[in-house]
Design a protein around this motif. Structure first.
Motif, PDB file in Angstrom:
ATOM      1  N   TRP A 108       5.937  -1.818   7.966  1.00  0.00           N
ATOM      2  CA  TRP A 108       5.547  -1.142   6.733  1.00  0.00           C
ATOM      3  C   TRP A 108       4.600   0.003   7.051  1.00  0.00           C
ATOM      4  O   TRP A 108       3.727  -0.118   7.914  1.00  0.00           O
ATOM      5  N   CYS A 109       4.753   1.109   6.310  1.00  0.00           N
ATOM      6  CA  CYS A 109       4.071   2.347   6.673  1.00  0.00           C
ATOM      7  C   CYS A 109       2.934   2.701   5.714  1.00  0.00           C
ATOM      8  O   CYS A 109       3.008   2.436   4.505  1.00  0.00           O
ATOM      9  N   GLY A 110       1.904   3.314   6.282  1.00  0.00           N
ATOM     10  CA  GLY A 110       0.843   3.953   5.513  1.00  0.00           C
ATOM     11  C   GLY A 110       0.702   5.390   5.978  1.00  0.00           C
ATOM     12  O   GLY A 110       0.956   5.694   7.146  1.00  0.00           O
ATOM     13  N   ASP A 111       0.289   6.285   5.092  1.00  0.00           N
ATOM     14  CA  ASP A 111       0.249   7.716   5.400  1.00  0.00           C
ATOM     15  C   ASP A 111      -0.877   8.348   4.587  1.00  0.00           C
ATOM     16  O   ASP A 111      -0.951   8.150   3.367  1.00  0.00           O
ATOM     17  N   GLU A 207       0.178  14.092  -1.965  1.00  0.00           N
ATOM     18  CA  GLU A 207      -0.468  14.959  -0.980  1.00  0.00           C
ATOM     19  C   GLU A 207      -0.481  16.439  -1.377  1.00  0.00           C
ATOM     20  O   GLU A 207       0.387  17.200  -0.974  1.00  0.00           O
ATOM     21  N   PRO A 208      -1.482  16.833  -2.156  1.00  0.00           N
ATOM     22  CA  PRO A 208      -1.639  18.267  -2.438  1.00  0.00           C
ATOM     23  C   PRO A 208      -1.989  19.049  -1.176  1.00  0.00           C
ATOM     24  O   PRO A 208      -2.733  18.567  -0.315  1.00  0.00           O
ATOM     25  N   HIS A 237      -5.431  19.984   3.076  1.00  0.00           N
ATOM     26  CA  HIS A 237      -4.419  18.952   2.809  1.00  0.00           C
ATOM     27  C   HIS A 237      -5.137  17.620   2.618  1.00  0.00           C
ATOM     28  O   HIS A 237      -5.918  17.199   3.474  1.00  0.00           O
ATOM     29  N   SER A 238      -4.902  16.963   1.491  1.00  0.00           N
ATOM     30  CA  SER A 238      -5.460  15.637   1.230  1.00  0.00           C
ATOM     31  C   SER A 238      -4.334  14.708   0.796  1.00  0.00           C
ATOM     32  O   SER A 238      -3.450  15.117   0.035  1.00  0.00           O
ATOM     33  N   GLU A 239      -4.381  13.458   1.251  1.00  0.00           N
ATOM     34  CA  GLU A 239      -3.270  12.543   0.978  1.00  0.00           C
ATOM     35  C   GLU A 239      -3.734  11.098   0.961  1.00  0.00           C
ATOM     36  O   GLU A 239      -4.611  10.695   1.728  1.00  0.00           O
ATOM     37  N   HIS A 240      -3.141  10.317   0.060  1.00  0.00           N
ATOM     38  CA  HIS A 240      -3.271   8.865   0.063  1.00  0.00           C
ATOM     39  C   HIS A 240      -1.905   8.250  -0.245  1.00  0.00           C
ATOM     40  O   HIS A 240      -1.075   8.854  -0.931  1.00  0.00           O
ATOM     41  N   ILE A 251      -4.957   2.507  -4.371  1.00  0.00           N
ATOM     42  CA  ILE A 251      -4.954   3.316  -3.144  1.00  0.00           C
ATOM     43  C   ILE A 251      -4.844   2.365  -1.955  1.00  0.00           C
ATOM     44  O   ILE A 251      -5.690   1.500  -1.750  1.00  0.00           O
ATOM     45  N   LEU A 252      -3.801   2.542  -1.156  1.00  0.00           N
ATOM     46  CA  LEU A 252      -3.550   1.641  -0.025  1.00  0.00           C
ATOM     47  C   LEU A 252      -4.159   2.138   1.264  1.00  0.00           C
ATOM     48  O   LEU A 252      -4.311   1.361   2.204  1.00  0.00           O
TER      49      LEU A 252
END
Length: 255
Positions: A108-111, A207-208, A237-240, A251-252
């Motif tokens: 399982w992936c997180g990014d 992810e803006p 660049h910010s991402e959750h 939020i994981l």
């Protein structure tokens, strides 16, 4: 919808997200004037390995890429918006660095991604980072059951555009799960009330990617991975990774 995840699956993605968060935290702590991007890549690699996880980016080879990605993290400096390769470039005072990281735990992936200024930097760069983080927060808040994807996209990009920022053309967030990139696409610009309805169990990477100067255009660098702003201005660049749940957005990719 096959893209919906069960609570147990979301729990596994939370473990992957925790690894990603810890890797990003370690990279940010080590990022300083005189440190190379490759050294930061080694930091992230160690955190992911020590956690028994696997890097999602290393050797990733989508159909559009000429070569596999050679790093554990993406390190995009100044006018590089995303997909920057962690090479021998040594950070200088005032550099704006965006770091993107992905990891798998038990399939399982997180990014997630963060941006920050090394050293003091230009006030405009600090404001750019804040605006990008604020766009992410708005997108996360809109990731609620019953909202439409257009509501989420408008939350991200509407205010950013009104503030005079560009949003990287042709790129946005994505579904995530057993693969890093999955359905549905998560745009950063959209119209309220349009698009698919968000349902419980949907997990997406929000992810803006904001650019100074108001232009959205980009070009590919010679390395065939790095995307640079066409106007030569700086980007952030910010991402959750976020799950849509009955209790609101989860939020994981937090520590």
């Amino acid at each position: 919808m096959s893209m919906l995840k069960s609570p147990d699956q979301i729990a596994m993605m939370r473990e992957a997200g925790r690894v990603v968060a810890n890797a990003l935290s370690a990279v940010r702590e080590q990022a300083a004037v005189g440190v190379s991007l490759k050294e930061l890549d080694d930091v992230a690699a160690a955190v992911i390995s020590d956690a028994g996880a696997k890097p999602a980016f290393l050797d990733y080879h989508p159909r559009w890429a000429a070569v596999p990605f050679p790093g554990v993290i993406c390190t995009s400096v100044n006018d590089a918006v995303v997909h920057g390769i962690p090479n021998g470039y040594v950070l200088e005072d005032g550099d704006l660095l965006s770091v993107d990281c992905g990891a798998f735990v038990e399939g399982w992936c997180g990014d997630a991604a963060v941006s920050f200024v090394v050293g003091d930097g230009d006030p405009a760069d600090h404001e750019l980072v804040k605006a990008t983080e604020a766009a992410l927060v708005r997108g996360i808040d809109a990731a609620r059951i019953g909202n439409k994807m257009g509501d989420l996209a408008y939350a991200i990009g509407g205010e950013a555009k009104r503030a005079g920022y560009g949003l990287l053309a042709d790129h946005g967030g994505h579904g995530i799960g057993r693969t890093m990139h999955a359905e549905p696409p998560v745009p950063n610009l959209g119209r309220p009330g349009r698009g698919m309805k968000l349902e419980e169990g949907l997990v997406i990477a929000i992810e803006p990617m904001l650019i100074l100067g108001g232009k959205d255009d980009y070009y590919h660098d010679e390395d065939e991975w790095t995307l640079r702003s066409a106007n030569g201005r700086r980007a952030a660049h910010s991402e959750h990774t976020v799950a849509v749940t009955a209790d609101g957005p989860m939020i994981l990719t937090l520590p």
